[in-house]
Design an enzyme around this catalytic site. Structure first.
Site, short mmCIF file in Angstrom:
data_model
loop_
_atom_site.label_atom_id
_atom_site.label_comp_id
_atom_site.label_asym_id
_atom_site.label_seq_id
_atom_site.Cartn_x
_atom_site.Cartn_y
_atom_site.Cartn_z
N GLY A 138 -36.55 36.22 12.35
CA GLY A 138 -37.97 35.91 12.40
C GLY A 138 -38.65 35.81 11.06
CB CYS A 183 -21.38 23.48 -12.35
SG CYS A 183 -20.62 23.61 -10.72
CG ASP A 235 -33.05 37.00 18.31
OD1 ASP A 235 -32.36 36.03 18.68
OD2 ASP A 235 -33.60 37.04 17.20
CG HIS A 252 -23.22 20.86 -7.68
ND1 HIS A 252 -22.73 21.33 -8.87
CD2 HIS A 252 -24.55 21.17 -7.67
CE1 HIS A 252 -23.71 21.90 -9.57
NE2 HIS A 252 -24.82 21.81 -8.84
CB CYS A 303 -19.60 19.75 -12.33
SG CYS A 303 -21.23 19.87 -11.55
CB CYS A 324 -18.14 22.45 -8.35
SG CYS A 324 -19.18 21.00 -8.68
CD GLN A 357 -36.83 38.51 15.74
OE1 GLN A 357 -37.84 38.31 15.06
NE2 GLN A 357 -35.85 37.60 15.81
CG ASP A 386 -26.79 30.85 15.58
OD1 ASP A 386 -26.07 30.42 16.49
OD2 ASP A 386 -27.54 30.13 14.91
CB SER A 387 -27.70 34.90 19.90
OG SER A 387 -29.05 34.63 19.55
N GLY A 388 -27.99 31.57 19.53
CA GLY A 388 -28.68 30.46 20.16
C GLY A 388 -30.15 30.73 20.37
N GLY A 389 -30.58 31.97 20.14
CA GLY A 389 -31.97 32.34 20.37
C GLY A 389 -32.95 31.53 19.55
CG PHE A 390 -34.05 30.02 14.97
CD1 PHE A 390 -35.22 30.62 14.53
CD2 PHE A 390 -33.75 28.75 14.53
CE1 PHE A 390 -36.07 29.95 13.65
CE2 PHE A 390 -34.59 28.08 13.65
CZ PHE A 390 -35.76 28.69 13.22
CG ASP A 447 -27.52 31.79 8.15
OD1 ASP A 447 -27.74 30.67 8.65
OD2 ASP A 447 -28.19 32.80 8.45
#
Length: 374
Positions: A218, A306, A149, A337, A311, A308, A191, A95-99, A268
């Protein structure tokens, strides 16, 4: 394939807007829709790269802001790039770091040229612009990088949201000019806060730029889920059909399903590993807090349905004991898990889309799990 990035739209579920796709990158193919585990500081907390692969992770996300502050993109570049630095040979999205910068609120100063802020680590003065963000991400060497952004908060008045949306468009053009590496894809970020007309305007403007993909930013910033779903429904008709759509920061099982139903391809979120470390796991019968006393003598798996590693090998009673004893293994098993649960849930959805059966799959999932139990 001359272009290292190509998105194949393989099938659209005939009863919904759900899409089955395939995104080609220099480090491998991503089957969509996909959930991406978050490795903020070049590590998905408590999990090794091999464990992530065993859980079915096809791509992971890392954070430009955090890696810029520590250890610094120059060091990672000297190591051969982020893939070699963290020993992950599959695709990476940064990600860009904007958030993160806009989350600092009182610690930042926003100008047209960029954002001045103080590091959350040591209070030092820092500055990130669209050009600097792209430069950092190119040094990191991710497969997919995001534009810098301006992310609007919730709630947000119309004028502020409009100004932020138009600045995001201007900053996207600067990011595109700054990008020099053809082996990295740059995604724009739609946005517009919670105003349908602004979202549509932004989507239309970005669609003209022929980018390899588009983020939806956003959302999932504190608003009711119904508002997020409404925004997706309003903007999706204006998103390019042949390009991947990435809903940023969304990762609860119900939101993944509702996003896929509305045509989202990529997601994500830190939720799966964060709640895991607090003792909560996703199961086929809903959310389970394994630290609770009632599981002390429960010698069944976290989720009997499950497959995994956790489990297959351990019980609720044992993992509860690990939490009570302060053992790190508890955090690791729960994280394994939860990541496995989400990646395999997405795999089931991909199969259901191919069979035009996602609505049936969704109804069965909700009948067993419930809609809001996450």
């Amino acid at each position: 394939m001359n272009n290292p990035f190509e998105f194949e739209l393989l099938h659209v579920d005939k009863h919904t807007g759900a899409r089955r796709g395939r995104l080609h990158t220099p480090h491998g193919v991503i089957e969509t829709p996909i959930f991406m585990p978050v490795g903020t500081q070049a590590s998905v907390k408590t999990m090794s790269p091999d464990e992530l692969k065993d859980c079915g992770a096809q791509i992971i996300l890392s954070n430009t802001y955090h890696l810029h502050l520590r250890p610094g993109e120059q060091l990672i570049q000297k190591a051969g790039g982020l893939h070699k630095f963290m020993n992950w040979d599959r695709p990476i999205l940064t990600d860009s770091g904007g958030f993160q910068v806009f989350s600092l609120a009182s610690l930042r100063k926003l100008e047209e040229y960029g954002v001045e802020f103080r590091s959350h680590l040591d209070g030092s003065r820092q500055f990130i612009s669209p050009e600097i963000s792209v430069g950092i991400q190119q040094a990191l060497g991710s497969d997919i990088m995001m534009q810098f952004d301006e992310c609007s908060p919730y709630p947000c008045d119309y004028d502020r949201a409009k100004n932020a949306m138009h600045r995001t468009l201007r900053w996207l053009e600067r990011c595109m000019k700054a990008k020099t590496n053809d082996h990295q894809a740059l995604f724009g970020i739609v946005q517009g806060a919670f105003y349908g007309d602004l979202r549509i305007e932004c989507a239309k403007e970005m669609a003209r730029l022929d980018l390899p993909g588009f983020g939806i930013g956003g959302l999932s910033v504190g608003e009711p889920k119904e508002i997020m779903y409404d925004m997706l429904e309003q903007m999706m008709p204006y998103m390019p059909e042949k390009k991947p759509r990435y809903l940023m920061g969304v990762g609860s099982p119900d939101c993944l399903i509702e996003g896929v139903l509305r045509g989202v391809d990529m997601f994500d979120c830190v939720l799966a590993t964060r709640v895991a470390r607090n003792g909560t796991v996703f199961t086929h019968d809903g959310r389970l807090v394994v630290r609770n006393a009632k599981y002390a003598e429960d010698f069944t798996p976290l989720d009997p349905d499950c497959d995994c590693y956790a489990c297959r090998n351990f019980t609720r009673g044992y993992i509860r004991h690990l939490f009570k004893a302060g053992e790190i293994l508890a955090l690791r098993l729960n994280s394994i898990h939860n990541i496995y649960f989400l990646t395999h849930m997405m795999s089931e959805m991909r199969q259901a889309i191919e069979n035009d059966a996602l609505l049936d799959w969704t109804n069965e999932f909700y009948a067993r799990h419930g809609r809001g139990n996450w």
